[in-house]
Write a protein that holds these residues in place. Structure first.
Motif, PDB file in Angstrom:
ATOM      1  N   ALA A   5       0.798  -1.117  -0.062  1.00 14.56           N
ATOM      2  CA  ALA A   5       0.117  -0.072  -0.078  1.00 14.56           C
ATOM      3  C   ALA A   5       0.865   1.420  -0.075  1.00 14.56           C
ATOM      4  N   PHE A   6       0.644   2.079  -1.064  1.00 12.61           N
ATOM      5  CA  PHE A   6       1.727   3.230  -1.259  1.00 12.61           C
ATOM      6  C   PHE A   6       1.722   4.218  -0.056  1.00 12.61           C
ATOM      7  N   ALA A   7       2.724   4.590   0.601  1.00 11.10           N
ATOM      8  CA  ALA A   7       2.806   5.663   1.377  1.00 11.10           C
ATOM      9  C   ALA A   7       4.116   6.273   1.420  1.00 11.10           C
ATOM     10  N   GLN A   8       4.096   7.542   1.560  1.00 10.84           N
ATOM     11  CA  GLN A   8       5.338   8.240   1.622  1.00 10.84           C
ATOM     12  C   GLN A   8       5.331   9.442   2.917  1.00 10.84           C
ATOM     13  N   SER A   9       4.357  10.261   2.483  1.00 10.96           N
ATOM     14  CA  SER A   9       4.014  11.280   3.844  1.00 10.96           C
ATOM     15  C   SER A   9       3.298  10.606   5.191  1.00 10.96           C
ATOM     16  N   ASP A  10       3.437  11.443   6.199  1.00  7.50           N
ATOM     17  CA  ASP A  10       2.711  10.842   7.456  1.00  7.50           C
ATOM     18  C   ASP A  10       1.239  10.600   7.015  1.00  7.50           C
ATOM     19  N   ALA A  11       0.670  11.373   6.419  1.00  9.18           N
ATOM     20  CA  ALA A  11      -0.709  11.535   5.939  1.00  9.18           C
ATOM     21  C   ALA A  11      -1.225  10.041   5.105  1.00  9.18           C
ATOM     22  N   GLU A  12      -0.101   9.839   4.169  1.00 10.31           N
ATOM     23  CA  GLU A  12      -0.509   8.655   3.313  1.00 10.31           C
ATOM     24  C   GLU A  12       0.030   7.157   4.159  1.00 10.31           C
ATOM     25  N   VAL A  13       1.074   7.528   5.024  1.00  8.99           N
ATOM     26  CA  VAL A  13       0.966   6.218   6.130  1.00  8.99           C
ATOM     27  C   VAL A  13      -0.234   5.983   6.857  1.00  8.99           C
ATOM     28  N   ARG A  14      -0.743   7.015   7.015  1.00 10.67           N
ATOM     29  CA  ARG A  14      -2.084   6.778   8.182  1.00 10.67           C
ATOM     30  C   ARG A  14      -3.046   5.957   7.144  1.00 10.67           C
ATOM     31  N   THR A  15      -3.323   6.647   5.857  1.00 10.81           N
ATOM     32  CA  THR A  15      -4.167   6.315   4.924  1.00 10.81           C
ATOM     33  C   THR A  15      -3.833   4.720   4.231  1.00 10.81           C
ATOM     34  N   ALA A  16      -2.786   4.509   4.376  1.00  6.97           N
ATOM     35  CA  ALA A  16      -2.287   3.030   4.067  1.00  6.97           C
ATOM     36  C   ALA A  16      -2.483   2.246   5.156  1.00  6.97           C
ATOM     37  N   ARG A  17      -2.599   2.596   6.507  1.00  2.00           N
ATOM     38  CA  ARG A  17      -2.629   1.617   7.412  1.00  2.00           C
ATOM     39  C   ARG A  17      -4.157   1.453   7.463  1.00  2.00           C
ATOM     40  N   ALA A  18      -4.882   2.516   7.297  1.00  2.00           N
ATOM     41  CA  ALA A  18      -6.339   2.170   7.311  1.00  2.00           C
ATOM     42  C   ALA A  18      -6.904   1.348   6.206  1.00  2.00           C
TER      43      ALA A  18
END
Length: 479
Positions: free
Chosen positions: A203-216
């Protein structure tokens, strides 16, 4: 969810061809197909092995060599399977049909497999279809990229991704070979090649916000399995052995894997050749049944194959003419050498349509990349053409791990904070060990390293070879 949700799986049945009777009363076969291979060593007769000790050793060494080339990818997957499914002391133990989620991007200490990306969050799960179908529910998402990369036990990949199913999600039923049930409405059947499957979710993630979205997203993907714990043991007489080094550990595991999963259509004759080793015979593999001379021959064939596979890693891929190698990953057919070598280099190799990648251990002049002696530059006159994203990641050539550095920067990508883009759209990536204030600096070790370009959702001009990465140029001595 109970197994009764779907009609039960049906095991493949042996179909006996009718015997046609001639007018003369003589029985004749209906066709000229070869008879079924004997199902036990006894069925081969007394000539299963040559009586001459030298000839016997030659045969066993040759068969052991072939079996090692054939099954190495399955064994490497089994090491991961055993750790997550059977070893309750493992840090990522889950058992079958449950995810182990990595909540942060991979770093130098990532240990699940070699050469991880650091573009996406990983989740891993091992699926057991021994008790019947397993449902995978994927939610709708706006992630820039995701895939549930599904591998059979031999490492052959397929994908439930935004490329193959879009971003609206769906319900998918993984079914074992020979299943003849009726899925619920709205559920897509996904035939599996083997009983044991590995799901590597990205699940793509780079920024902190994207990491939170990927975790969800990780938490929202569901595995719904039949009740009870499956053993994935088709014969009921083979326990999963702990992976151990050496020929005996390898062949014990291969015997278990073939009993639990079978093999691909068209491989019956090949796999039947392994029976003199005690593989897929009338009884589970037992090294105590081998004489010292037989064991020595088998260990010799295993060692020769392992040495060859190790040497072949340097030939992996097709040269592009710019120092980079293009690897046609994930498409093996009956090319067991390619399958084994790619999986030895790193598990989780996906098809190029999902992730086109290029690897280089050398600069444009053919000299090995080494941060102790040189500084380098990668000038991307035109960034990789992609539908999703691209990245340039550096690995230590000794460990195949990400290189630890104070910035914790392991890649430069189209999402790198502070990335400098030239007026003409080109990007210059500085690769060196010495610290640099350049926002495009990719830290290298004071030693040998290699670089991987990954292009997720590659566009046609990348897939057809119109776009190729330029050579890495040496800029001067290390300082």
């Amino acid at each position: 969810m109970s197994a009764g949700r779907w009609m039960p799986a049906m095991r493949p049945m042996l179909v006996l061809l009718p015997i046609l009777m001639s007018t003369a009363g003589h029985a004749e076969p209906a066709n000229f197909a070869a008879p079924e291979a004997p199902t036990s060593q006894v069925g081969y007769g007394d000539d299963l092995l040559p009586r001459d000790e030298k000839d016997r050793a030659t045969l066993l060494r040759t068969v052991a060599f072939d079996a090692t080339v054939y099954g190495m990818a399955a064994y490497l997957h089994y090491e991961q399977l055993y750790r997550q499914v059977f070893d309750r002391s493992s840090s990522n133990y889950t058992g079958f049909n449950r995810f182990a989620h990595e909540r942060n991007l991979a770093g130098p200490d990532y240990a699940t497999f070699k050469v991880p990306n650091t573009d996406t969050l990983y989740s891993t799960a091992w699926i057991d279809l021994n008790k019947g179908p397993v449902e995978i529910d994927i939610p709708a998402t706006q992630l820039k990229y995701f895939t549930l990369n599904i591998f059979d036990i031999f490492g052959n990949p397929s994908n439930l991704s935004n490329r193959t199913i879009g971003v609206k999600g769906g319900r998918f039923l993984l079914v074992p070979r020979g299943w003849r049930g009726i899925p619920p409405a709205g559920v897509t059947v996904y035939p599996a090649a083997t009983t044991q499957l590995w799901i590597l979710m990205r699940a793509f993630a780079q920024s902190d916000a994207e990491v939170r979205t990927a975790r969800a997203f990780q938490d929202a993907v569901r595995i719904i399995a039949p009740e009870g714990e499956g053993t994935a043991d088709s014969d009921g007489d083979t326990s999963p052995p702990p992976p151990t080094s050496g020929a005996i550990g390898y062949f014990r595991a291969l015997d278990y894997l073939l009993r639990a999963n079978g093999w691909q259509p068209g491989e019956e004759a090949l796999v039947s050749r392994f029976r003199p080793l005690g593989i897929e015979g009338d009884r589970p593999f037992n090294p105590d049944r081998l004489t010292p001379a037989m064991r020595a021959a088998i260990e010799s064939g295993y060692a020769e194959a392992l040495d060859m596979l190790t040497r072949a890693k340097s030939q992996l891929g097709e040269p592009t003419g710019t120092g980079w190698m293009k690897v046609n990953k994930g498409v093996y057919g009956f090319n067991y050498l390619r399958r084994s070598v790619i999986n030895m280099a790193g598990l989780g190799a996906n098809v190029r349509e999902e992730n086109a990648s290029y690897t280089t251990f050398a600069d444009g002049d053919g000299s090995a990349l080494d941060g102790a002696s040189s500084r380098y530059m990668l000038r991307l006159q035109r960034p990789p053409p992609v539908n999703s994203f691209w990245s340039v990641t550096l690995y230590d050539a000794k460990t195949f791990a990400l290189h630890p550095n104070p910035l914790r920067r392991y890649l430069v990508s189209d999402r790198t904070k502070g990335l400098k883009v030239q007026k003409d759209g080109s990007i210059e990536i500085r690769i060196q060990h010495a610290a640099s204030s350049d926002g495009n600096w990719l830290p290298a070790p004071a030693g040998p390293f290699f670089v991987v370009i990954r292009a997720y959702g590659p566009k046609p001009d990348m897939l057809n070879g119109q776009w190729l990465p330029p050579p890495i140029s040496r800029e001067g001595d290390a300082r």
